[in-house]
Scaffold this active site. Structure first.
Site, PDB file in Angstrom:
ATOM      1  CG  ASP A  30      -2.142   0.843   1.104  1.00  0.00           C
ATOM      2  OD1 ASP A  30      -3.243   0.273   1.220  1.00  0.00           O
ATOM      3  OD2 ASP A  30      -2.020   2.059   0.881  1.00  0.00           O
ATOM      4  CE1 TYR A 139     -14.296   2.916  -8.254  1.00  0.00           C
ATOM      5  CE2 TYR A 139     -16.694   2.810  -8.300  1.00  0.00           C
ATOM      6  CZ  TYR A 139     -15.484   2.328  -7.838  1.00  0.00           C
ATOM      7  OH  TYR A 139     -15.466   1.266  -6.987  1.00  0.00           O
ATOM      8  CG  PHE A 205     -27.407  13.708  -1.315  1.00  0.00           C
ATOM      9  CD1 PHE A 205     -27.382  14.973  -0.738  1.00  0.00           C
ATOM     10  CD2 PHE A 205     -26.222  12.972  -1.316  1.00  0.00           C
ATOM     11  CE1 PHE A 205     -26.221  15.497  -0.175  1.00  0.00           C
ATOM     12  CE2 PHE A 205     -25.062  13.491  -0.763  1.00  0.00           C
ATOM     13  CZ  PHE A 205     -25.057  14.757  -0.183  1.00  0.00           C
TER      14      PHE A 205
HETATM   15  N1  UFG Z   1     -26.616   9.843   0.462  1.00  0.00           N
HETATM   16  C1  UFG Z   1     -27.312  10.840   1.122  1.00  0.00           C
HETATM   17  N2  UFG Z   1     -26.591  11.729   1.870  1.00  0.00           N
HETATM   18  C2  UFG Z   1     -25.222  11.648   2.008  1.00  0.00           C
HETATM   19  C3  UFG Z   1     -24.540  10.601   1.346  1.00  0.00           C
HETATM   20  C4  UFG Z   1     -25.265   9.710   0.575  1.00  0.00           C
HETATM   21  O1  UFG Z   1     -28.530  10.936   1.027  1.00  0.00           O
HETATM   22  O2  UFG Z   1     -24.635  12.486   2.694  1.00  0.00           O
HETATM   23  C5  UFG Z   1     -27.373   8.876  -0.347  1.00  0.00           C
HETATM   24  C6  UFG Z   1     -26.925   8.836  -1.799  1.00  0.00           C
HETATM   25  O3  UFG Z   1     -27.581   9.817  -2.548  1.00  0.00           O
HETATM   26  C7  UFG Z   1     -27.307   7.411  -2.187  1.00  0.00           C
HETATM   27  C8  UFG Z   1     -27.154   6.615  -0.894  1.00  0.00           C
HETATM   28  O4  UFG Z   1     -27.138   7.583   0.154  1.00  0.00           O
HETATM   29  O5  UFG Z   1     -28.645   7.387  -2.574  1.00  0.00           O
HETATM   30  C9  UFG Z   1     -25.868   5.824  -0.827  1.00  0.00           C
HETATM   31  O6  UFG Z   1     -24.787   6.689  -1.143  1.00  0.00           O
HETATM   32  P1  UFG Z   1     -23.271   6.279  -0.924  1.00  0.00           P
HETATM   33  O7  UFG Z   1     -22.447   7.452  -1.356  1.00  0.00           O
HETATM   34  O8  UFG Z   1     -23.076   5.750   0.448  1.00  0.00           O
HETATM   35  O9  UFG Z   1     -23.082   5.047  -1.906  1.00  0.00           O
HETATM   36  P2  UFG Z   1     -23.360   4.938  -3.482  1.00  0.00           P
HETATM   37  O10 UFG Z   1     -24.540   4.023  -3.627  1.00  0.00           O
HETATM   38  O11 UFG Z   1     -23.430   6.254  -4.148  1.00  0.00           O
HETATM   39  O12 UFG Z   1     -21.994   4.298  -3.952  1.00  0.00           O
HETATM   40  C10 UFG Z   1     -21.795   2.939  -4.005  1.00  0.00           C
HETATM   41  C11 UFG Z   1     -20.318   2.661  -3.845  1.00  0.00           C
HETATM   42  C12 UFG Z   1     -19.552   3.202  -5.021  1.00  0.00           C
HETATM   43  C13 UFG Z   1     -20.163   2.714  -6.298  1.00  0.00           C
HETATM   44  C14 UFG Z   1     -21.622   3.030  -6.358  1.00  0.00           C
HETATM   45  C15 UFG Z   1     -22.265   2.445  -7.580  1.00  0.00           C
HETATM   46  O13 UFG Z   1     -19.845   3.248  -2.654  1.00  0.00           O
HETATM   47  O14 UFG Z   1     -18.221   2.772  -4.947  1.00  0.00           O
HETATM   48  O15 UFG Z   1     -22.285   2.485  -5.234  1.00  0.00           O
HETATM   49  O16 UFG Z   1     -23.201   3.331  -8.083  1.00  0.00           O
HETATM   50  F1  UFG Z   1     -19.568   3.297  -7.348  1.00  0.00           F
END
Ligand code: UFG
Length: 323
Positions: A30, A139, A205
């Protein structure tokens, strides 16, 4: 000995610990650019970048590596839109360097960290591995390109690889030794918990999605279950299995349900506001994890939402106390 590339990161460090607890000899590589030295819990580290081919050659020359787990990479979707060059370099060129060093050293067994982001906006859910791959971010593109590169090495050079497509990794070591520590933190569960602890703002969100409560639905899978899947993947490789496998539970939870779980676990009066949708978020992402069950013999053990949030809460409270 197993080489754990990206072993100081979130999923890598939990897997490194699982390997050592299973009595497997393991060494981490790493560069500590995103990972943390504390997350190694004393495991041996080679501090190097995965794109440093000379350093990789040195590691394979010095250690009898039988298999490689490849976690190293950049993971943040928004960052990938702003810095595609950095993402292709780390995630695609980095994978190529690792494959080349393995090829030269005669190491053929690989477990690769991939993502649900390779599917893009789902045409149907739950998502099986054969669902079309149409990433909607650099990504996802880089992870899909790395998967294809690995498949080409399997076809041409006799590599055997298991590609694990994680859905939403969450939770922490139940004993509180390890957990999620991204900077900046973008993920839902840590952001919600940190805001309860007075660190940062938290908003939902979007609540106008076509889902039962209007918020996005995701498939949260405990990081310790992901770690166990990697150990199972190594055993599967030895049996001659390979391929791509979804790692999720098959059950979705909405952002509102996560907020409820945070309220229940922390006891806080937690009522976040609603902000506009985050660009690029699909409404629903839920895995069909059947193949991982039948081929790898993997079943999530700690991935119910309350356990995930409890384990993450223990970790975040402890890590802030240690600050
Ligand atoms: N969310 C909120 N508020 C926040 C953060 C997130 O409402 O402060 C919501 C997002 O809009 C989403 C859900 O919580 O609807 C999950 O969000 P995350 O950021 O925790 O995770 P994601 O689903 O966006 O991301 C995951 C993986 C990524 C991958 C993605 C695939 O962490 O690596 O799924 O779309 F790319």
């Amino acid at each position: 000995m197993v080489l754990v590339v990206g072993g100081a990161g979130y999923v890598g460090s939990h897997t490194l610990l699982a390997l050592r607890e299973a009595g497997r000899e393991a060494i981490a590589l790493d560069d500590l650019s995103r990972g943390h030295e504390w997350a190694l819990l004393g495991a041996p580290l080679v501090r190097a970048d995965v794109t440093d081919l000379e350093a990789l050659r040195y590691v394979f020359g010095r250690h009898q590596v039988s298999a490689v787990l490849h976690f190293a990479g950049l993971i943040e979707v928004g960052e990938s839109v702003k810095d595609p060059a950095g993402f292709y370099h780390a995630n695609v060129h980095g994978t190529w360097c690792l494959l080349e060093a393995m090829r030269e050293a005669g190491v053929r067994d690989l477990v690769f960290s991939s993502t649900a982001a390779v599917y893009g906006e789902p045409e149907h859910t739950p998502i099986p591995e054969m669902h079309p791959r149409n990433p909607t971010s650099p990504y996802g593109d880089t992870k899909l390109a790395a998967e294809r590169l690995i498949q080409a090495y399997e076809a041409a050079y006799g590599f055997r690889a298991v590609r694990l497509r994680y859905f939403n990794a969450a939770g922490a070591d139940p004993e509180g030794r390890l957990g999620e520590a991204h900077d900046p933190e973008t993920h839902l569960i840590p952001r919600a918990l940190l805001s309860v602890l007075g660190r940062g703002q938290f908003t939902v969100f979007g609540d106008d999605y076509p889902t039962p409560d209007g918020t996005c639905v995701r498939d949260y899978v405990h990081v310790c279950d992901l770690a166990a899947a990697h150990v199972a993947a190594l055993d599967a490789l030895r049996r001659g299995e390979s391929g791509a496998f979804n790692l999720g539970t098959g059950r979705g939870a909405s952002v509102r349900e996560v907020v409820e779980a945070v309220r229940a676990v922390t006891g806080a009066d937690f009522s976040p506001g609603v902000a506009p949708r985050r660009p690029g978020d699909p409404a629903v992402l839920v895995a069909d994890p059947g193949l991982a069950g039948s081929v790898l013999g993997w079943q999530p053990q700690r991935s119910d939402l309350l356990t995930v949030v409890e384990d993450a809460w223990r970790w975040h409270r402890r890590s802030l106390q240690a600050d």
